[in-house]
Write a protein that holds these residues in place. Structure first.
Motif, short mmCIF file in Angstrom:
data_model
loop_
_atom_site.label_atom_id
_atom_site.label_comp_id
_atom_site.label_asym_id
_atom_site.label_seq_id
_atom_site.Cartn_x
_atom_site.Cartn_y
_atom_site.Cartn_z
N ARG A 121 -63.95 17.96 25.32
CA ARG A 121 -63.77 18.99 24.31
C ARG A 121 -65.08 19.36 23.62
N ASN A 122 -66.09 18.51 23.79
CA ASN A 122 -67.41 18.81 23.23
C ASN A 122 -68.20 19.62 24.25
N GLU A 123 -68.54 20.86 23.89
CA GLU A 123 -69.16 21.76 24.86
C GLU A 123 -70.49 22.35 24.38
N GLY A 124 -70.98 21.93 23.23
CA GLY A 124 -72.18 22.52 22.67
C GLY A 124 -73.45 21.78 23.01
N PRO A 125 -74.59 22.23 22.44
CA PRO A 125 -75.90 21.63 22.71
C PRO A 125 -76.00 20.16 22.38
N GLN A 126 -75.10 19.66 21.50
CA GLN A 126 -75.15 18.24 21.15
C GLN A 126 -74.92 17.35 22.37
N CYS A 127 -74.35 17.91 23.44
CA CYS A 127 -74.13 17.13 24.66
C CYS A 127 -75.44 16.71 25.31
#
Length: 214
Positions: A198-204
């Motif tokens: 569910r985490n899809e942003g740059p923080q990945c």
């Protein structure tokens, strides 16, 4: 296997040479952590190339329902030409899945530590196949044995297609479905937030507290 893809190519930035002049699907949005069942940006066609969104998890035209998609996110290079789920698409429905990177996990005890692989620090393409099931278009990513760099984390990796072979692959011609050269790739550990689809942003892409290659 290949179970997560970083696909962050952004229309507001410089478009890679192999995508120049092509129209991106209106629904396309950059994502840093694409998982099976989500739409992958892919290039297909020979004389008339097009960029399309294909749901990850190939459903053959003969399938009775969508359940098979859970087991067809990847196709092995050594059996893709003969396995019933893939052989028709291998002959006539090939595609190139656009990627900025892919993730693989190292198991250490109960922990799964993610690593991000990329090629020459620019977008590249993975060998894929696509199918149409009723009105739904789906795809799979072909995998092969890991090269020396990838083998530190997993024994398989996606087939990364050399740009010189893009046209041949799309045209249905035979190309080597072999490990990509290690010296053209990079790998780095990334944050555990990528473990949650569910985490899809740059923080990945953020670095973790510890690394494998220190």
């Amino acid at each position: 296997m290949c179970g997560r893809i970083n696909q962050k190519t952004n229309l507001r930035l410089e478009v890679p040479d192999f995508l120049q002049g092509l129209e991106f699907p209106a629904e396309y949005v950059p994502r840093y952590n694409l998982a099976p069942s989500q739409p992958l940006l892919a290039l297909r066609g020979t004389d008339q190339r097009e960029l399309v969104l294909l749901r990850w998890g190939l459903i053959p035209a003969w399938a009775k329902d969508e359940k098979i998609a859970y087991s067809t996110i990847n196709a092995r290079a050594d059996t893709v030409a003969t396995k019933p789920a893939f052989r028709a698409a291998y002959k006539s429905r090939r595609c190139l899945v656009v990627a900025d990177g892919y993730y693989e996990w190292l198991r250490q005890g109960k922990s799964k530590l993610p690593y991000l692989y990329n090629v020459d620090d620019r977008p590249f393409c993975l060998a894929g196949l696509w199918e149409r099931w009723h009105e739904l278009e789906t795809c799979t990513v072909i995998t092969t044995e890991a090269n020396d760099l990838a083998a530190a984390v997993h024994d398989r990796m996606p087939v990364i297609v050399d740009p010189a072979d893009y046209s041949a692959w799309l045209a249905g011609e035979p190309i080597p479905l072999v490990p990509f050269p290690s010296d053209r790739m990079k790998v780095r550990p990334v944050s555990l937030v990528v473990n949650n689809a569910r985490n899809e942003g740059p923080q990945c892409e953020a670095p973790p507290a510890t690394t494998l290659f220190e």
